[in-house]
Design a protein around this motif. Sequence first.
Motif, PDB file in Angstrom:
ATOM      1  N   GLU A  12       0.855  -1.176   0.000  1.00 53.37           N
ATOM      2  CA  GLU A  12       0.000   0.000   0.000  1.00 53.37           C
ATOM      3  C   GLU A  12       0.898   1.235   0.000  1.00 53.37           C
ATOM      4  N   ILE A  13       0.737   2.053  -0.992  1.00 59.08           N
ATOM      5  CA  ILE A  13       1.562   3.253  -1.136  1.00 59.08           C
ATOM      6  C   ILE A  13       0.650   4.469  -1.268  1.00 59.08           C
ATOM      7  N   GLY A  14       1.223   5.663  -1.111  1.00 58.56           N
ATOM      8  CA  GLY A  14       0.387   6.835  -1.330  1.00 58.56           C
ATOM      9  C   GLY A  14       0.791   8.042  -0.527  1.00 58.56           C
ATOM     10  N   LEU A  15      -0.233   8.832  -0.202  1.00 56.50           N
ATOM     11  CA  LEU A  15      -0.049  10.102   0.498  1.00 56.50           C
ATOM     12  C   LEU A  15      -1.092  10.224   1.603  1.00 56.50           C
ATOM     13  N   ASP A  16      -0.648  10.716   2.761  1.00 58.52           N
ATOM     14  CA  ASP A  16      -1.561  10.962   3.863  1.00 58.52           C
ATOM     15  C   ASP A  16      -1.285  12.353   4.410  1.00 58.52           C
ATOM     16  N   PHE A  17      -2.009  13.344   3.887  1.00 52.99           N
ATOM     17  CA  PHE A  17      -1.827  14.729   4.322  1.00 52.99           C
ATOM     18  C   PHE A  17      -2.799  15.089   5.447  1.00 52.99           C
ATOM     19  N   TYR A  18      -3.587  14.111   5.885  1.00 53.34           N
ATOM     20  CA  TYR A  18      -4.504  14.320   7.005  1.00 53.34           C
ATOM     21  C   TYR A  18      -3.739  14.478   8.310  1.00 53.34           C
ATOM     22  N   ARG A  19      -2.646  13.732   8.452  1.00 55.63           N
ATOM     23  CA  ARG A  19      -1.850  13.756   9.679  1.00 55.63           C
ATOM     24  C   ARG A  19      -0.720  14.767   9.543  1.00 55.63           C
ATOM     25  N   PRO A  20      -0.832  15.899  10.231  1.00 54.50           N
ATOM     26  CA  PRO A  20       0.139  16.989  10.057  1.00 54.50           C
ATOM     27  C   PRO A  20       1.559  16.640  10.514  1.00 54.50           C
ATOM     28  N   GLU A  21       1.701  15.640  11.368  1.00 51.98           N
ATOM     29  CA  GLU A  21       3.041  15.286  11.848  1.00 51.98           C
ATOM     30  C   GLU A  21       3.867  14.526  10.813  1.00 51.98           C
ATOM     31  N   LEU A  22       3.243  14.078   9.749  1.00 54.85           N
ATOM     32  CA  LEU A  22       3.959  13.348   8.695  1.00 54.85           C
ATOM     33  C   LEU A  22       4.470  14.331   7.653  1.00 54.85           C
ATOM     34  N   SER A  23       5.729  14.234   7.327  1.00 53.92           N
ATOM     35  CA  SER A  23       6.349  15.134   6.350  1.00 53.92           C
ATOM     36  C   SER A  23       5.767  14.919   4.958  1.00 53.92           C
ATOM     37  N   LYS A  24       5.177  15.972   4.406  1.00 54.18           N
ATOM     38  CA  LYS A  24       4.639  15.889   3.045  1.00 54.18           C
ATOM     39  C   LYS A  24       5.758  15.653   2.044  1.00 54.18           C
ATOM     40  N   GLU A  25       6.894  16.313   2.231  1.00 57.51           N
ATOM     41  CA  GLU A  25       8.013  16.179   1.300  1.00 57.51           C
ATOM     42  C   GLU A  25       8.528  14.740   1.271  1.00 57.51           C
ATOM     43  N   GLN A  26       8.680  14.141   2.459  1.00 57.67           N
ATOM     44  CA  GLN A  26       9.145  12.751   2.519  1.00 57.67           C
ATOM     45  C   GLN A  26       8.136  11.822   1.855  1.00 57.67           C
ATOM     46  N   GLN A  27       6.860  12.051   2.124  1.00 57.19           N
ATOM     47  CA  GLN A  27       5.824  11.208   1.524  1.00 57.19           C
ATOM     48  C   GLN A  27       5.833  11.314   0.004  1.00 57.19           C
ATOM     49  N   LEU A  28       5.947  12.542  -0.488  1.00 60.26           N
ATOM     50  CA  LEU A  28       5.952  12.742  -1.947  1.00 60.26           C
ATOM     51  C   LEU A  28       7.134  12.024  -2.586  1.00 60.26           C
ATOM     52  N   GLY A  29       8.313  12.134  -1.983  1.00 64.42           N
ATOM     53  CA  GLY A  29       9.487  11.451  -2.521  1.00 64.42           C
ATOM     54  C   GLY A  29       9.329   9.944  -2.506  1.00 64.42           C
ATOM     55  N   LEU A  30       8.826   9.421  -1.402  1.00 61.56           N
ATOM     56  CA  LEU A  30       8.616   7.978  -1.269  1.00 61.56           C
ATOM     57  C   LEU A  30       7.579   7.490  -2.271  1.00 61.56           C
ATOM     58  N   PHE A  31       6.500   8.237  -2.429  1.00 60.55           N
ATOM     59  CA  PHE A  31       5.441   7.852  -3.349  1.00 60.55           C
ATOM     60  C   PHE A  31       5.938   7.856  -4.794  1.00 60.55           C
ATOM     61  N   GLU A  32       6.614   8.920  -5.184  1.00 56.06           N
ATOM     62  CA  GLU A  32       7.140   8.992  -6.555  1.00 56.06           C
ATOM     63  C   GLU A  32       8.100   7.849  -6.843  1.00 56.06           C
ATOM     64  N   ALA A  33       8.964   7.525  -5.890  1.00 55.64           N
ATOM     65  CA  ALA A  33       9.911   6.429  -6.083  1.00 55.64           C
ATOM     66  C   ALA A  33       9.185   5.099  -6.247  1.00 55.64           C
ATOM     67  N   GLN A  34       8.141   4.888  -5.460  1.00 54.85           N
ATOM     68  CA  GLN A  34       7.402   3.628  -5.566  1.00 54.85           C
ATOM     69  C   GLN A  34       6.583   3.554  -6.852  1.00 54.85           C
ATOM     70  N   LEU A  35       6.080   4.682  -7.306  1.00 47.95           N
ATOM     71  CA  LEU A  35       5.407   4.695  -8.608  1.00 47.95           C
ATOM     72  C   LEU A  35       6.377   4.315  -9.709  1.00 47.95           C
ATOM     73  N   SER A  36       7.596   4.803  -9.625  1.00 48.55           N
ATOM     74  CA  SER A  36       8.617   4.464 -10.611  1.00 48.55           C
ATOM     75  C   SER A  36       8.929   2.966 -10.582  1.00 48.55           C
ATOM     76  N   ILE A  37       9.015   2.403  -9.392  1.00 44.88           N
ATOM     77  CA  ILE A  37       9.265   0.965  -9.255  1.00 44.88           C
ATOM     78  C   ILE A  37       8.101   0.179  -9.849  1.00 44.88           C
ATOM     79  N   ALA A  38       6.874   0.601  -9.570  1.00 49.28           N
ATOM     80  CA  ALA A  38       5.692  -0.072 -10.112  1.00 49.28           C
ATOM     81  C   ALA A  38       5.672  -0.005 -11.638  1.00 49.28           C
ATOM     82  N   LYS A  39       5.992   1.151 -12.168  1.00 49.93           N
ATOM     83  CA  LYS A  39       6.022   1.331 -13.626  1.00 49.93           C
ATOM     84  C   LYS A  39       7.052   0.395 -14.257  1.00 49.93           C
ATOM     85  N   ALA A  40       8.245   0.359 -13.672  1.00 50.41           N
ATOM     86  CA  ALA A  40       9.311  -0.504 -14.204  1.00 50.41           C
ATOM     87  C   ALA A  40       8.931  -1.978 -14.136  1.00 50.41           C
TER      88      ALA A  40
END
Length: 174
Positions: free
Chosen positions: A93-121
């Motif tokens: 399960e991958i994605g973004l959770d901007f509901y929880r303010p304590e989670l870094s949006k920047e880290q989530q975006l980087g992690l999500f983009e990397a996993q999308l790239s892995i899925a695409k490959a």
Amino acid sequence: MLLIDTHCHLDLDDFVQDRGEVLQNARKSGVAGIVIPGIARAGWPRLIELCRSATDLYPALGLHPCFVDHHQQGDLVGLQQTIEQEKPVAVGEIGLDFYRPELSKEQQLGLFEAQLSIAKAADLPVILHNRKAHDQMLSLLRKARVKGGICHAFNGSLQQAQQYMDLGFKLGFG
């Protein structure tokens, strides 16, 4: 009617006592298959072992955004390698959770983009977790052009639903 549960964390400790009963009840109710999404690298071996124990259990592997502070950079390499070895049915399960303010949006975006790239490959669909981030997620999905998947626990608007469907996604409702 053939039913597939596209999202059940049966590998978690919550199911240690009654996992067999839960599976038996699901099968009796007509559930022909269950996708078990991963949330962290440490849990993948148990998830894979569980899926090997029955022909109707299917692994998905991913790094959940709610645990972004616990994931390590090496986990992405591990994800890619484990996908190549184990051939899961999806990345998730991958994605973004901007509901929880304590989670870094920047880290989530980087992690999500990397996993999308892995899925695409790997030419695999994705299982998405999304809270309060539909616009950002849809933008990234348009760029990544993955093989579709499931937008788990969808909670957006009708217009957003149509955009996901236009990108080849099915919607899950809890």
